[in-house]
Every structure is written in C-alpha cells, then in structure tokens.
Scaffold this active site. Sequence first.
Site, PDB file in Angstrom:
ATOM      1  N   LYS A   1      30.305 -46.516 -34.490  1.00 50.47           N
ATOM      2  CA  LYS A   1      31.299 -45.549 -34.012  1.00 50.47           C
ATOM      3  C   LYS A   1      32.280 -45.297 -35.131  1.00 50.47           C
ATOM      4  O   LYS A   1      32.459 -46.154 -36.006  1.00 50.47           O
ATOM      5  CB  LYS A   1      32.053 -46.120 -32.814  1.00 50.47           C
TER       6      LYS A   1
HETATM    7  N1  GLU Z   1      29.806 -40.084 -28.457  1.00 50.29           N
HETATM    8  C1  GLU Z   1      28.717 -40.162 -27.540  1.00 50.29           C
HETATM    9  C2  GLU Z   1      28.678 -41.538 -26.877  1.00 50.29           C
HETATM   10  O1  GLU Z   1      29.675 -42.222 -26.789  1.00 50.29           O
HETATM   11  C3  GLU Z   1      27.397 -39.744 -28.161  1.00 50.29           C
HETATM   12  C4  GLU Z   1      26.954 -40.553 -29.336  1.00 50.29           C
HETATM   13  C5  GLU Z   1      25.733 -39.986 -30.055  1.00 50.29           C
HETATM   14  O2  GLU Z   1      25.211 -38.979 -29.623  1.00 50.29           O
HETATM   15  O3  GLU Z   1      25.348 -40.586 -31.052  1.00 50.29           O
HETATM   16  O4  GLU Z   1      27.684 -41.954 -26.363  1.00 50.29           O
END
Ligand code: GLU
Length: 409
Positions: A102
Amino acid sequence: MSAVDDAQRYFDLAAETMGLSQNMRILLTTPLREVRVQVAVEMDDGQVHTYIGYRIQHDKARGPMKGGLRYHPEVDSGEVLALASLMTWKTAVVNLPYGGAKGGISVDPKQLSPGELERITRKFVDEIQDVIGPDKDIPAPDMGTNAQVMAWIMNQYEKYHGFSPACVTGKPVELHGAEGREEATGRGVAIITRALAEKLQRPLAGSTVAIQGFGNVGSHAAKILQEMGARIVAVSDAHGATQNRDGLDIASLLSHQAATGGVSGFSHGDKLTNAELLALDVDILIPAALGGVITHENAKDIRARCIVEAANGPTTPEADEELARREIVVVPDILANAGGVTVSYFEWVQNRQYFKWQLQQVRQQLEQVMTEGFQRVWSVAEEKKVSLRTAAYVLGIGRVGRATVVGGI
Ligand code: GLU
C-alpha cells in the site's frame, strides 16, 4: 489503538485459532520493505511544498505485491502499513496470485489544482519507480486517487522503463484500463451482500440498506444493490446524510451529488446525521468511507442485522467483539471489498496478454471470484466455529503461510 494494532489484533485472533508458531507469526507480519520519500513540488503560486510519500511492501510470497495509493491528510506510515497487510490477506482470501502493499501521500487532494496533483504524482513516481513494476509491486487507486492519477503514474513510470501498462491498474479505459474496474469494488460489495442474504435466508429483494460514504465504492454499491432489488434507505458523505424509508432513488441522488457536490439537501430524502445513519434499524449497514468508524463507543447503538465492510478497517477490534456478542454478522473488508483488486488483476492480465476483455467477461469472472471467496470463508467459519472475519484471516494467512513454507525464505 492505532490501525496497526487493530490489524495485529485481528491477525493474532486467527493465528491463535490456527495454532501458528511465534516465529511464523513474526515472519508473516513483518513488512518486507518500507519506503518513505520526500515529494517536493512547485505549487501554482510558485511556492515549493514538501509532502511525504509512502510505499510499504508487506509480503510477496504469493506473487508481485499489489495495493492502492491513498492521497489523504491522515496518511502516515502506521496507516499505510496496516493497509498493506490487509492487502496481503485480501489477495490471498480471493486467491489472486499477488502479495500485498500500500502507499500514499499525506496531502488533501481537494486543496490541489489538477496541475499540482499531476506534479505531486509524477514526483512521487520519480522517487519510487525503482521499487515498483509489473513483476514487483503494482499500485492502483484508493481514497483520493483515480484513473487519471493512474494514467500519470503509468506515463511517468514509462519514462524510465519503456512501455509497461501492467505497472499500475485502475487506469482509464482509453489507456489500457479494464472495463468495469471503476465499479468493481462496489459491484463486489453487492455480490457479497447478496450471497450473505441468501445464506441467511433473508432475500436481498426488499432488504433495507444504509450506506456510509458515497464515493466511488459506496455509490456503485448503492446503484448495483438497488438493481438487485435492495431498498437503499440512507446514504451519507463527508458533509451530511439523507434518508427515505421507502428507498432513495440512487440515479437521482447521483445527479443531485453531481450538481451540488454532496448528498445533503436531496429533495426526496430527509436529513440525518452520520451518527444517526450508523444507528439506523436496517437489515444491512455498509461502511464505505474511512477506517475506524465503528468503535466501542458507537457499536452498542448499531441496530443493523449485518455489516458488510466496503471500507478498509472500518471496525475496531473492540467494536467487533461487541457486534459478535450481539450476533450482528460482519463480512470483513478483506473479503467484502476484494472486488477492486480482483478486477485490477484482470486488468494486469489483459495488459500482459495485449488482449482486451468485454465488460460482460469482467463481470462474470468477478462474480465467480467473489462468490468462491465467500463460500470458502463461510465454510471455514462453520467448520472452526469462528466469525467470518477470523475465518477470512485463517484462509488468507493459511495460503500465505503455505506459500512461504513451500517456497522457502
Ligand atoms: N485500493 C483497493 C483496495 O484497497 C484496490 C487495490 C488494487 O486494486 O490493487 O483493495
């Protein structure tokens, strides 16, 4: 308690159930790499502002790391680490060949001009381009970022590495993005909500739903749940909330939001506060905004029969215990909101194969992945007599643990 403590607590509960050794617990919770960079940019007024950007790579035992980028004033290393670990378990729960990561920048994107947003994004990519990539770590949208930001990320990354559409997902459909990616998290939430209603033998048609948050995830979930026959009785955003016991018409509410910038003041709804929305007597409550909104202070007021976590980390462990004691069924974030990363995976696959799927195929495959994930989690919960959250962690941690063991360190 912080987001990291909360994530650790949920992990520990599952690790306990699994009888995981102490060494394995430490190995699986220690992030692989934490990157913190300076993002210095010239603003429109000529002043130089310095922001802090993060990319935390949590685990890669099952594949390249995957997870969104958040632009929000509250972004800090603790929050990003907690969210990175959630990505590791989330990709494993729905069995995508990915690890978890993240990132984010501590900034309020609403205060930025498009030019400033672009310069911040490109500068951030300059700083992290060597640790991300199609086979290493693939960013995607999260709160405060969107398809346009992903397009800038791809463009900036390609200045260093050449044509690489698979270096980021959630791109515009005109630029190697997948059809259906934007609605994917909300659609996944709706699929899970319907599967839960079926399991509980309380059909979705006619069920009442309250949704906290009307951004990308909340608004798509609302629209699709309404198409599936649910009655959306209340919706909120950062500025206020609106309710109608006969059901809000989501299409008109979306037009109202587009015209006024929010859901408040909707002519076919009555005003209520965010706190009142959380305490409504409804079948299903969907938190779809920030983390940490259901706490030990307000958990006792919740009257919903079920909670489907569209946001990441909306429920604190203390609140979770209180909800379990009151037999309120909670579908955890790492299952409920996995639709986004699932369609990100489909986008990455299409980019790597230079082959574009039709929207119908995306939706069908999403349905299959989410339904399979739900059935698996439900069976583990029944078999081990644990909550759906602990079951999802047991499934996710089990898969990551086994990959770690067979792969070796
Ligand atoms: N931000 C989204 C999540 O928390 C999507 C992450 C992604 O598609 O890699 O799952």
